[in-house]
Design a protein around this motif. Structure first.
Motif, PDB file in Angstrom:
ATOM      1  N   GLN A  24      34.515  46.921  51.854  1.00  0.00           N
ATOM      2  CA  GLN A  24      35.700  47.644  51.403  1.00  0.00           C
ATOM      3  C   GLN A  24      35.609  48.053  49.933  1.00  0.00           C
ATOM      4  OE1 GLN A  24      38.116  48.725  53.272  1.00  0.00           O
ATOM      5  NE2 GLN A  24      37.647  47.629  55.168  1.00  0.00           N
ATOM      6  N   PHE A  25      34.895  47.301  49.117  1.00  0.00           N
ATOM      7  CA  PHE A  25      34.821  47.576  47.678  1.00  0.00           C
ATOM      8  C   PHE A  25      33.438  48.082  47.254  1.00  0.00           C
ATOM      9  CE2 PHE A  25      38.549  45.028  48.026  1.00  0.00           C
ATOM     10  CZ  PHE A  25      39.374  45.420  46.983  1.00  0.00           C
ATOM     11  N   PHE A  56      43.137  40.210  47.089  1.00  0.00           N
ATOM     12  CA  PHE A  56      42.393  40.702  48.252  1.00  0.00           C
ATOM     13  C   PHE A  56      41.379  39.670  48.722  1.00  0.00           C
ATOM     14  CE2 PHE A  56      39.023  42.837  50.511  1.00  0.00           C
ATOM     15  CZ  PHE A  56      39.730  43.657  51.370  1.00  0.00           C
ATOM     16  N   VAL A  57      40.658  39.044  47.795  1.00  0.00           N
ATOM     17  CA  VAL A  57      39.671  38.032  48.183  1.00  0.00           C
ATOM     18  C   VAL A  57      40.346  36.894  48.933  1.00  0.00           C
ATOM     19  CG1 VAL A  57      38.027  36.326  47.341  1.00  0.00           C
ATOM     20  CG2 VAL A  57      38.071  38.599  46.324  1.00  0.00           C
ATOM     21  N   ASN A  58      41.488  36.425  48.424  1.00  0.00           N
ATOM     22  CA  ASN A  58      42.204  35.347  49.097  1.00  0.00           C
ATOM     23  C   ASN A  58      42.650  35.769  50.494  1.00  0.00           C
ATOM     24  OD1 ASN A  58      41.983  33.563  46.944  1.00  0.00           O
ATOM     25  ND2 ASN A  58      43.866  34.271  45.990  1.00  0.00           N
ATOM     26  N   ALA A  59      43.186  36.979  50.605  1.00  0.00           N
ATOM     27  CA  ALA A  59      43.697  37.450  51.893  1.00  0.00           C
ATOM     28  C   ALA A  59      42.574  37.652  52.903  1.00  0.00           C
ATOM     29  CB  ALA A  59      44.475  38.745  51.696  1.00  0.00           C
ATOM     30  N   ILE A  60      41.491  38.303  52.499  1.00  0.00           N
ATOM     31  CA  ILE A  60      40.420  38.595  53.446  1.00  0.00           C
ATOM     32  C   ILE A  60      39.699  37.313  53.859  1.00  0.00           C
ATOM     33  CG2 ILE A  60      38.504  38.982  51.839  1.00  0.00           C
ATOM     34  CD1 ILE A  60      39.379  41.199  54.869  1.00  0.00           C
ATOM     35  N   THR A  61      39.657  36.318  52.983  1.00  0.00           N
ATOM     36  CA  THR A  61      39.037  35.049  53.352  1.00  0.00           C
ATOM     37  C   THR A  61      39.904  34.278  54.332  1.00  0.00           C
ATOM     38  OG1 THR A  61      37.970  34.954  51.173  1.00  0.00           O
ATOM     39  CG2 THR A  61      38.017  32.927  52.456  1.00  0.00           C
ATOM     40  N   ARG A  66      36.950  44.954  61.122  1.00  0.00           N
ATOM     41  CA  ARG A  66      36.981  46.142  60.278  1.00  0.00           C
ATOM     42  C   ARG A  66      38.409  46.671  60.185  1.00  0.00           C
ATOM     43  NH1 ARG A  66      32.860  48.665  58.697  1.00  0.00           N
ATOM     44  NH2 ARG A  66      32.519  46.503  57.994  1.00  0.00           N
ATOM     45  N   GLU A  67      39.162  46.643  61.302  1.00  0.00           N
ATOM     46  CA  GLU A  67      40.568  47.044  61.267  1.00  0.00           C
ATOM     47  C   GLU A  67      41.368  46.132  60.353  1.00  0.00           C
ATOM     48  OE1 GLU A  67      42.425  48.083  65.167  1.00  0.00           O
ATOM     49  OE2 GLU A  67      40.465  47.555  65.960  1.00  0.00           O
ATOM     50  N   LEU A 104      44.146  45.399  55.131  1.00  0.00           N
ATOM     51  CA  LEU A 104      44.323  44.662  53.882  1.00  0.00           C
ATOM     52  C   LEU A 104      43.939  45.516  52.678  1.00  0.00           C
ATOM     53  CD1 LEU A 104      43.064  41.099  54.895  1.00  0.00           C
ATOM     54  CD2 LEU A 104      45.418  41.831  54.453  1.00  0.00           C
ATOM     55  N   LYS A 105      42.972  46.425  52.862  1.00  0.00           N
ATOM     56  CA  LYS A 105      42.618  47.319  51.756  1.00  0.00           C
ATOM     57  C   LYS A 105      43.785  48.257  51.435  1.00  0.00           C
ATOM     58  CE  LYS A 105      39.910  49.328  48.773  1.00  0.00           C
ATOM     59  NZ  LYS A 105      40.570  50.617  48.572  1.00  0.00           N
ATOM     60  N   GLU A 106      44.502  48.709  52.472  1.00  0.00           N
ATOM     61  CA  GLU A 106      45.693  49.523  52.236  1.00  0.00           C
ATOM     62  C   GLU A 106      46.749  48.716  51.481  1.00  0.00           C
ATOM     63  OE1 GLU A 106      47.092  51.009  55.937  1.00  0.00           O
ATOM     64  OE2 GLU A 106      45.315  52.251  56.322  1.00  0.00           O
ATOM     65  N   SER A 107      46.877  47.455  51.820  1.00  0.00           N
ATOM     66  CA  SER A 107      47.823  46.595  51.114  1.00  0.00           C
ATOM     67  C   SER A 107      47.403  46.385  49.667  1.00  0.00           C
ATOM     68  CB  SER A 107      47.939  45.240  51.827  1.00  0.00           C
ATOM     69  OG  SER A 107      48.486  45.390  53.115  1.00  0.00           O
TER      70      SER A 107
END
Length: 355
Positions: free
Chosen positions: A73-74, A101-106, A234-235, A240-243
């Protein structure tokens, strides 16, 4: 598992004070070693460490899943979710959008990996989700999108069956493991971290899809058996990237146990939104204090006006252009029988790198 990936796990679960577990002069980079070296653990986290070693392996896989998605994403941004320790440690000790973002995606990755392990039968603690209740009776209680509900309600008879993804187990274990060190704290960084962890888990659980199998004479599909399935990761990452792009800055509220948005005109964040309390650095130049590695030497796209474009990625410093020559197979032909022959072609590629 590569040490740099496991370092992410440790930094995520280490209390905000900045302390972290060590073995000699090295940071512990394995969840199992974390459990061995922290005998003061209590509650659900202690239970996982002492009684569920197979679950710890799935948690480590979840960290990998989250890390890979973060880097995807980054990949074109000034901060590219690098796992270089001297950078990531500083990022996670702050409270910026990137940290959120790191916390959420993990948290999402752990939820995803544990849920998948349940479905595949890799954990004795859980199994897949075997619903047998008539679909229409329980549909309103499930965390499904409106489109999924509408389609199921209008496409004839169906019932729960098969072996769905047991996302509630994965959700619960992710929460037990990742939130446990912080539950008795109420400082702003803790509140933000717990909110973003929850947003990551919800990005998996609340966007489940439905898969169905038809039954009936001659494929008439008079009755369908349906089960719940997680979205692709991926979805989850895209959501989360939109968030992240719309994340809200928050400050402590007067009660000392919650947060409010920094400005009165900012919409209060919902459960799916990411939040932060510190502004991000620009990541243009190396900075040991913020964890920025700068963008010198990064590849950029000279024809793009977006974040991957040379103007933005290189922070206005300009870029260098070089031609890279590479040998590739070309003009391949199939010869009877059964051989493929190819010629070797020299392909020239233009590469732009930030100064």
């Amino acid at each position: 598992m590569r040490p740099v990936l496991l370092a992410i796990y440790l930094l995520l679960v280490t209390p905000i004070t900045g302390s972290f577990w060590t073995v000699g002069s090295q940071m512990v980079m394995d969840p199992m070693l974390v459990c061995k070296k922290t005998r003061r653990l209590k509650g659900k986290l202690a239970d996982i460490c002492r009684k569920e070693p197979s679950l710890l392996k799935e948690i480590a896989k979840g960290v990998q899943v989250g890390t890979r998605e973060c880097q995807y994403q980054f990949r074109n941004r000034r901060w590219n979710c690098t796992t270089i320790r001297r950078s990531l440690k500083k990022i996670l000790l702050r409270d910026t959008r990137e940290t959120g973002f790191v916390n959420a995606i993990t948290a999402a990755g752990v939820t995803y990996a544990v849920t998948r392990a349940c479905t595949m039968g890799d954990l004795v603690e859980c199994s897949c989700d075997k619903m047998t209740t008539k679909g229409n009776n329980r549909l309103g209680k499930l965390a499904l999108t409106a489109d999924v509900k509408k389609n199921l309600l209008t496409e004839g008879e169906w019932e729960w069956g098969g072996c769905g993804d047991n996302v509630n187990f994965g959700f619960r274990k992710s929460k037990d493991f990742m939130d446990a060190p912080y539950r008795k704290r109420s400082d702003i960084k803790t509140l933000v971290k717990l909110h973003n962890n929850a947003a990551g888990r919800l990005a998996v659980r609340n966007f489940m899809t439905i898969e169905c199998k038809c039954h009936g004479l001659s494929g008439s599909c008079s009755v369908r058996t349906c089960w719940r399935k997680m979205p692709s990761f991926r979805e989850v990452g895209n959501r989360l990237k939109e968030s992240f792009d719309g994340a809200a800055k928050v400050i402590p509220s007067n009660d000392g146990h919650s947060f409010i948005t920094e400005g009165p005109t900012i919409k209060p964040p919902g459960r799916f939104d990411l939040i932060y309390s510190e502004d991000s650095p620009d990541f243009c130049k190396p900075n040991r204090k913020t964890g920025s590695l700068g963008t010198v030497g990064r590849r950029c796209n000279s024809s793009s006006p977006g974040v991957e474009g040379c103007e933005l990625l290189c922070c206005g410093r300009g870029y260098d252009t070089r031609i890279v020559k590479e040998k590739v197979n070309c003009q391949c032909r199939f010869r009877y029988c059964c051989e493929v022959t190819c010629e070797t072609c020299l392909v020239k590629t233009t590469v732009n790198t930030c100064r």
